[in-house]
Design an enzyme around this catalytic site. Structure first.
Site, PDB file in Angstrom:
ATOM      1  N   HIS A 437       9.373  -9.649   7.286  1.00 28.40           N
ATOM      2  CA  HIS A 437       8.856 -10.815   8.003  1.00 28.40           C
ATOM      3  C   HIS A 437       8.068 -10.398   9.234  1.00 28.40           C
ATOM      4  O   HIS A 437       7.113 -11.074   9.631  1.00 28.40           O
ATOM      5  CB  HIS A 437      10.013 -11.750   8.388  1.00 28.40           C
ATOM      6  CG  HIS A 437      10.435 -12.638   7.269  1.00 28.40           C
ATOM      7  ND1 HIS A 437      11.697 -13.166   7.175  1.00 28.40           N
ATOM      8  CD2 HIS A 437       9.763 -13.073   6.173  1.00 28.40           C
ATOM      9  CE1 HIS A 437      11.775 -13.918   6.086  1.00 28.40           C
ATOM     10  NE2 HIS A 437      10.623 -13.866   5.462  1.00 28.40           N
ATOM     11  N   ARG A 543      -0.872 -15.342  -7.548  1.00 27.63           N
ATOM     12  CA  ARG A 543       0.389 -14.664  -7.882  1.00 27.63           C
ATOM     13  C   ARG A 543       1.525 -15.666  -7.747  1.00 27.63           C
ATOM     14  O   ARG A 543       1.695 -16.281  -6.696  1.00 27.63           O
ATOM     15  CB  ARG A 543       0.624 -13.487  -6.947  1.00 27.63           C
ATOM     16  CG  ARG A 543      -0.507 -12.466  -6.913  1.00 27.63           C
ATOM     17  CD  ARG A 543      -0.161 -11.340  -5.963  1.00 27.63           C
ATOM     18  NE  ARG A 543      -1.211 -10.352  -5.841  1.00 27.63           N
ATOM     19  CZ  ARG A 543      -2.148 -10.342  -4.904  1.00 27.63           C
ATOM     20  NH1 ARG A 543      -2.156 -11.313  -3.990  1.00 27.63           N
ATOM     21  NH2 ARG A 543      -3.062  -9.403  -4.859  1.00 27.63           N
ATOM     22  N   GLU A 678      -4.907  -4.285 -17.762  1.00 22.10           N
ATOM     23  CA  GLU A 678      -4.369  -3.346 -16.778  1.00 22.10           C
ATOM     24  C   GLU A 678      -3.565  -2.219 -17.420  1.00 22.10           C
ATOM     25  O   GLU A 678      -2.923  -1.440 -16.731  1.00 22.10           O
ATOM     26  CB  GLU A 678      -3.500  -4.090 -15.759  1.00 22.10           C
ATOM     27  CG  GLU A 678      -2.421  -4.961 -16.372  1.00 22.10           C
ATOM     28  CD  GLU A 678      -1.692  -5.807 -15.333  1.00 22.10           C
ATOM     29  OE1 GLU A 678      -1.777  -5.492 -14.133  1.00 22.10           O
ATOM     30  OE2 GLU A 678      -1.047  -6.784 -15.732  1.00 22.10           O
ATOM     31  N   ASP A 702      -3.114  -1.501 -11.270  1.00 21.36           N
ATOM     32  CA  ASP A 702      -2.253  -0.903 -12.294  1.00 21.36           C
ATOM     33  C   ASP A 702      -3.055  -0.089 -13.302  1.00 21.36           C
ATOM     34  O   ASP A 702      -2.600   0.961 -13.763  1.00 21.36           O
ATOM     35  CB  ASP A 702      -1.458  -1.992 -13.030  1.00 21.36           C
ATOM     36  CG  ASP A 702      -0.140  -2.304 -12.316  1.00 21.36           C
ATOM     37  OD1 ASP A 702       0.345  -1.436 -11.578  1.00 21.36           O
ATOM     38  OD2 ASP A 702       0.382  -3.419 -12.492  1.00 21.36           O
ATOM     39  N   CYS A 749      -9.878  -8.610 -10.483  1.00 22.27           N
ATOM     40  CA  CYS A 749      -9.043  -9.176  -9.426  1.00 22.27           C
ATOM     41  C   CYS A 749      -8.238  -8.107  -8.701  1.00 22.27           C
ATOM     42  O   CYS A 749      -7.398  -8.423  -7.862  1.00 22.27           O
ATOM     43  CB  CYS A 749      -8.103 -10.243  -9.981  1.00 22.27           C
ATOM     44  SG  CYS A 749      -6.907  -9.615 -11.176  1.00 22.27           S
TER      45      CYS A 749
END
Length: 820
Positions: A437, A543, A678, A702, A749
């Site tokens: 955080h 996502r 990917e 990836d 992307c």
């Protein structure tokens, strides 16, 4: 420009020396001619005066010609050649006794920077000095160092990361750069206490013996000192065009450093101390102790609510949720009741008990799998430190006297950042990850941060510190010149952010009118706001896993719909591509039974997990269809390797649609279903997968690690697991060709879409949709508008012809092919 003639008994040697000389001339086409050899094709050893004369004539100008010879008859032939040349020209020709190879290199460098014939001759004549010094040969006097400067100068220090030290090619670049300004530039090897020497002489630079790891100082004075400093800094920052070699200590440091937030900052160090260990005390009045504990909880709750309200008022609604989450930790009824009961039964003080319980809870969180949930231990520690500060009467030092602060702590916590927000310029945390955080808050507030850096205990509060969040560098107690240099970098960084924002307002259209659609990668509502701010033309990658990762239980369908609608509302008229659950690998779910795998990145992740957890997958597809009603939504499946997996996705999507239709629930239908390319299998089978899919999107992050069999999280393999690798670019081209042949859209992307130089290559492949982090949009739009489709195609073609990472970088950065 002075001409250079190289005469040798062996023509091949003369040609080779000429080639060598050209390589160190900093891409300046200097006039060089080789002469030597006799007989057919000059194959026999010997020299010919007429051949030498013709060579001199070929490079002659009124600036003169320098002639270097190897030995014996070459000298006699050269003298004879000059006798055949008219006297007016002969006056401008010099024969030089310099060593053949070393002299050729030294002369070429001086010619390339425009020096006179006499200076070129003198420099060539001292070309052996460095070799003699290195070998301890004092037969010929070595040129003495220039005395230390008395006047004022700008100073710039750096550590050599050149694998072979400051050898001929980088030295020639330094000479040519220094010579291009009206400034005096001198170089000192601080590590070996040699110099300073003039940067205009390649021989004097060689005398400094600068090797890998040596600390070097540049001293610049004169009218153009500032401009020269900037140019030389850029040369050093680019490591003279060579791949940098990390020193052993830097490798160790880099392995443990992590960028929490990018940017450059300078301020006074303020080190936040860890909470003191509480000693177990026996108390007599248990009810009074319980009241004291409850009062502390109430006070901390009020503090958290104050921070929460302030962030909401400032427009940071999502970040305010950090303190709401901490409030839930604080008011955990089971933990509170447990502390109260022990106070009553064992008469132990509240501070000791609370610290023990919270330490245990934090330790349990750190043991959880994955990268996300263990970071929540920092929030538990933050809450605990607040409560203990009230219970023990500890006072927080606010660092009021320090002005701009670089905040350092064992683990920087959100409350620290909020407390110092108006003055904090950067953070240094010994522990903590990019999903903590504190890291999220730092990025939102634009505060550069680094994790994994251990400050020396002797560095006192108030010490000036400079940090570079992107490159993970820390400078403690910098000198005035370094401060000045970083102030310019900070100003440049701020100016670049402004320029990127302005450029984000433009359309990405090539100079010959081809439109490239620039979309954003989004994970949360905060990202969607940023995407709109930077004029993204929709979302190329939404996502969905963050909702699942941050939830203590399985998110129900309604919660998923609500989360998706919060983001979709920002893009009523633009397309949004939603990726289905990409869990596994580095992102396990704590509430889902996932077996431990030896290699989770090659295990049950992405669509493979969805095949195993079908109810979870259908629930998500239903949520997407419901939330997508009224929006331009597309669905994308991750980690696809086979056509059968695409068919499975279609079947599940149809099942979700039929179920909603039977229940009378309004939803989006039909909806395009595409895949992420990917995996190597997807690239190889792209033609078959294209026939089964509505669109492709390249997941370059990836794809690069799978193609190169190198973990992209391993810093020592960063060059290998890199989207600039020729093999990765070829895999993308295979996918693009298959998509074009099948007439389906293809986008990128992954990280490479946000790289301005690579964006041009992607456009050259015919890829017209790029999705990236919102902050990268301006730079990519600037790159696209600065090139034609034809030139982009040519750049892509040249990249496909490359055989290595270095060759690809040469093409992207328009560097020459020379590697001398």
């Amino acid at each position: 420009m002075v001409g250079l003639v190289l005469v040798s008994h062996c023509r091949a040697l003369a040609d080779a020396a000429a080639y060598l000389a050209r390589q160190v001339s900093s891409n300046v086409a200097i006039p060089i001619a080789a002469a030597g050899g006799v007989g057919d094709s000059y194959a026999e050893l010997g020299t010919d005066a007429m051949d030498i004369m013709q060579a001199i004539e070929s490079v002659y100008s009124d600036d003169g010609v320098l002639v270097l010879m190897d030995m014996g008859s070459a000298i006699l032939s050269a003298k004879t050649a000059i006798e055949f040349i008219e006297n007016e020209k002969a006056e401008h020709i010099r024969l030089c006794a310099a060593p053949f190879v070393e002299g050729a290199v030294s002369a070429a460098v001086q010619i390339s920077i425009g020096n006179s014939l006499e200076i070129v001759r003198q420099e060539a004549g001292t070309a052996l000095a460095a070799k003699q010094l290195e070998l301890g040969d004092t037969a010929v006097p070595v040129v003495e160092s220039v005395p230390e400067d008395e006047g004022a100068y700008l100073s710039y220090r750096f550590v050599s990361h050149l694998k072979n030290g400051l050898h001929a090619r980088p030295a020639s670049m330094l000479v040519s750069t220094a010579a291009s300004f009206n400034a005096i530039v001198k170089v000192k090897n601080i590590s070996r206490n040699k110099g300073p020497e003039s940067a205009r002489s390649i021989n004097k630079l060689a005398l400094l013996g600068i090797l890998l790891g040596d600390e070097v100082e540049l001293r610049i004075s004169g009218h153009d000192a500032d401009r020269a400093l900037n140019a030389l800094q850029k040369l050093v920052d680019d490591n003279f065009g060579e791949p940098p070699v990390l020193l052993e200590t830097e490798v160790k440091q880099q392995d443990k450093l992590l960028s929490l937030a990018p940017g450059i900052a300078m301020g006074r160090l303020y080190r936040e101390g860890a909470a003191e260990v509480c000693i177990r005390r026996t108390i007599n009045d248990t009810e009074s102790e319980i009241n004291r504990f409850e009062t502390a909880l109430a006070q901390v709750r009020a503090e958290l609510e104050t921070h929460e309200v302030r962030l909401v008022q400032e427009g940071h609604t999502d970040e305010a949720g950090i303190f709401n989450a901490q409030k839930l930790i604080l008011m955990d009824e089971d933990l509170i009741d447990e502390v109260k009961n022990i106070i009553r039964t064992e008469r132990v003080d509240a501070a000791y008990l609370y610290q023990q319980k919270m330490n245990k809870l934090a330790a349990d969180y750190r043991k959880l799998p994955g990268a996300y949930l263990p970071q929540r231990a920092a929030d538990i520690n933050d809450v605990a430190s607040r409560v203990l500060a009230v219970l023990t009467g500890q006072k927080k030092i606010e660092g009021e006297d320090f002005g701009d602060l670089i905040l350092a702590a064992k683990e920087v916590q959100p409350s620290m950042i909020v407390r110092f927000e108006n003055r904090i310029r950067g953070i240094l945390s010994e522990t903590g990850g990019a999903t903590s955080h504190a890291a999220i808050l730092a990025k939102t507030l634009g505060i550069p941060g680094i994790s994994g850096y251990h400050l020396d205990e002797n560095v006192e509060n108030g010490t000036l510190v400079i940090i570079d969040g992107k490159n993970c560098s820390v400078t403690v107690n910098p000198d005035l010149q370094t401060q000045s240099s970083f102030k310019k970098k900070i100003a440049g960084w701020e100016e670049k952010k402004k320029q990127d924002f302005e450029d984000s307002k433009k359309d990405a259209v090539t100079t010959d009118g081809v439109k490239i659609y620039i979309r954003a990668n989004v994970g949360e509502k905060r990202d969607a706001k940023k995407a709109v701010e930077y004029h993204a033309e929709g979302i190329g990658l939404l996502r969905t896993e963050f909702l699942f990762l941050s939830s203590p239980n399985v998110p129900d369908e309604a919660a998923q719909v609500a989360m998706l609608k919060e983001i979709l509302m920002f893009f009523h008229n633009d397309p949004v591509t939603i990726r289905t659950l990409d869990i596994g690998g580095d992102k396990p779910l704590p509430w889902l039974d996932q077996q431990k795998e030896e290699n989770p990145f090659l295990g049950v992740r992405g669509i493979r997990l969805c095949q195993r957890e079908r109810r979870l997958f259908i629930s998500q597809l239903r949520a997407i269809l419901r939330a997508g009603l009224g929006f331009k939504v597309k669905i994308m499946a991750p980690m696809i390797s086979t056509v059968e997996e695409v068919r499975f996705c279609k079947e599940m999507l149809e099942t979700a649609h039929v179920g909603l239709e039977q229940e009378g629930v309004a939803h989006l239908w039909p909806v395009p279903l595409g895949i992420m390319v990917e995996t190597p299998a997807a690239a190889i089978m792209a033609d078959k997968l294209a026939a089964a899919s509505d669109f492709f999107s390249i997941g370059s992050n990836d794809l690069s690690q799978y193609i190169m069999s190198a973990d992209r999280g391993n810093s020592t393999l960063s060059e290998l697991a890199n989207v600039h690798q020729a093999a990765v670019l070829r895999a993308i081209k295979m996918s693009a060709d298959a998509a074009h042949k099948a007439n389906i859209p293809i986008s990128v992307c992954g990280e490479m879409a946000g790289d301005p130089l690579l964006s041009q290559v992607l456009a050259g492949m015919g890829i017209t949709e790029l999705s990236m982090s919102p902050s990268a949009i301006g730079g990519v739009k600037r790159a696209i508008t600065g090139i034609s489709k034809k030139d982009a195609e040519e750049k892509a073609r040249r990249c496909f012809a490359c055989a290595s990472f270095d060759e690809v970088m040469d093409v992207l950065e328009n560097r020459g092919a020379s590697k001398f």
